[in-house]
Design an enzyme around this catalytic site. Structure first.
Site, PDB file in Angstrom:
ATOM      1  CG  HIS A 276      -2.120  -0.905   1.026  1.00 48.70           C
ATOM      2  ND1 HIS A 276      -2.943  -1.293   2.065  1.00 48.70           N
ATOM      3  CD2 HIS A 276      -2.628  -1.511  -0.086  1.00 48.70           C
ATOM      4  CE1 HIS A 276      -3.897  -2.087   1.607  1.00 48.70           C
ATOM      5  NE2 HIS A 276      -3.718  -2.237   0.310  1.00 48.70           N
ATOM      6  CG  HIS A 411      -3.746  -5.136  -8.128  1.00 48.82           C
ATOM      7  ND1 HIS A 411      -3.381  -3.867  -7.763  1.00 48.82           N
ATOM      8  CD2 HIS A 411      -4.644  -5.545  -7.199  1.00 48.82           C
ATOM      9  CE1 HIS A 411      -4.021  -3.504  -6.667  1.00 48.82           C
ATOM     10  NE2 HIS A 411      -4.806  -4.508  -6.316  1.00 48.82           N
TER      11      HIS A 411
END
Length: 439
Positions: A276, A411
């Site tokens: 993240h 992703h």
């Protein structure tokens, strides 16, 4: 606020740079700005789009895909996965991938059908294999509805514009807090009880969605909102040695011990999540450049913050336990907690290293990118069944405790596209512009 853009082609001293010499004997297909690397990414993107074709259920919501792309029909059909597939196949439409239009339309059918709560508004988290409703209303899922609708609108799919308007109205009413400049996380199904938990993950994907809306529609108020979230996250990270607190109380006080007993939770793991930090670095850079363009005096502090987030995450998590890979989580001193390698962290590392190289011209980011590319090719790509292995253990052996199978291609596909698209524009918009159409 005036929006300035980087040039579409490399320009000396601009914000899109080409790679300098210095990669030595590294295989050219791993090096950014080589024809071999461009071809490698193009081939992988095509493979990913072919892999995901079987996702639509008869009702439109997305099946969870197994190791070879065959649907696992005994798992829930979740809204966030359906939205991701609508998003990636909207990009597929813009890339000219055959069959993408029908796949987007199927996902939109699910979002306008069995996943929508016509009584209380908004979208359910999903449906069980038996068709029952999953409870609650999640900010995370609603942010992805916005992203899916925006991308589908760019792909000119029927009903997408109306879906986007509905999703924004609902989100503004239920999740966005104008006073705080942040979004809450979870309501009950009827939108009558708001959970006390606040989280950065949902806000991260809110930034992604808001930037996409601003880029695609020109509604700059959403870019301003994204910037307010960004400022909060940078401040929290700066106060925590550039490791982002993930979990908060309802008053937005960090809850650093959250889920210590369940450290590998797929959405709320204990500790810092280096992936993240890497993903935020890219989003912060996108926001700063899309807001300030070449006004380096204003954009530079954000780029510097992005570099600090990226470099902290790489120092904490990349190749730190005797084998290649990015560990899933660390404690607050940077010591690995969960050593598993999740595919999405590598995807974001590819994205962000490329973006930071474009923006700063620093060779270290080109070198990082090449290392990530080599690891992808040698370890994370499934050269037999297609797509990427979604979870590997500390020794890079296949594991399925958190992410069995290959739920979606979001992703992975983005990481095959972002390195050669504009750094100041959301990916669907950037792909559309590359195809020669105004966003």
């Amino acid at each position: 606020m005036e929006k300035r853009r980087c040039p579409d082609v490399p320009e000396p001293g601009g914000c899109f740079r080409t790679q300098s010499e210095g990669m030595g004997e590294m295989n050219r297909k791993y090096q950014i700005d080589t024809e071999e690397n461009r071809a490698f990414l193009q081939e992988r993107a095509d493979e990913l789009l072919r892999f995901g074709h079987k996702f639509p259920s008869p009702q439109g919501s997305s099946w969870y895909l197994g190791d070879d792309g065959t649907p696992w029909k005994d798992r829930n059909r979740e809204t966030w996965i359906t939205c991701r597939m609508a998003h990636v196949y909207s990009i597929g439409c813009l890339l000219g991938h055959e069959g993408s239009e029908e796949l987007v339309d199927a996902a939109l059918k699910g979002l306008n059908g069995e996943l929508k709560d016509v009584e209380n508004g908004g979208w359910y988290p999903g449906r069980t294999p038996e068709g029952d409703i999953l409870p609650d209303k999640q900010c995370y899922a609603h942010a992805f509805v916005i992203l899916a609708a925006t991308s589908a609108m760019l792909a000119k799919r029927p009903g997408a514009e109306e879906l986007l308007a509905e999703a924004l109205e609902l989100y503004d009413k239920r999740f966005w807090n104008e006073e705080e400049g942040l979004s809450c996380d979870t309501w009950n199904t009827a939108f009558t009880v708001l959970d006390d938990y606040r989280g950065v993950n949902a806000n991260m994907h809110t930034v992604e969605a808001f930037l996409a809306v601003a880029d695609a529609t020109g509604r700059e108020e959403y870019r301003v909102r994204a910037g307010r979230i960004v400022d909060h996250v940078i401040a929290w990270a700066k106060d925590n040695e550039w490791r982002i607190p993930e979990h908060f109380t309802k008053d937005w006080q960090p809850d650093l011990e959250k889920n210590k007993e369940k450290p590998d939770d797929p959405f709320k793991p204990y500790g810092a999540t280096p992936g993240h930090g890497i993903e935020w670095a890219r989003l912060i850079t996108h926001w700063a450049l899309s807001t300030y363009g070449k006004n380096t005096e204003k954009a530079q502090p954000y780029v510097e913050a992005a570099e600090k987030l990226f470099n902290r995450a790489i120092a904490d998590a990349w190749n730190v336990d005797g084998a290649p890979g990015i560990v899933y989580t660390t404690d607050w001193s940077g010591k690995p907690c969960v050593h598993d390698r999740m595919h999405w962290t590598l995807a974001e590392a590819i994205n962000t290293s490329a973006v930071l190289y474009r923006v700063t011209g620093k060779q270290q980011y080109a070198d990082n990118y090449a290392e990530f590319m080599q690891y992808l090719d040698e370890t994370v790509l499934d050269h037999v069944n297609g797509s990427w292995f979604h979870q590997l253990d500390q020794n890079n052996q296949l594991l399925g405790t958190v992410w069995p199978g290959k739920s979606d291609i979001y992703h992975a596909l983005q990481s095959m596209l972002i390195p050669y698209r504009r750094v100041d524009t959301s990916i669907a918009c950037a792909v559309k512009e590359t195809a020669g159409h105004a966003c």
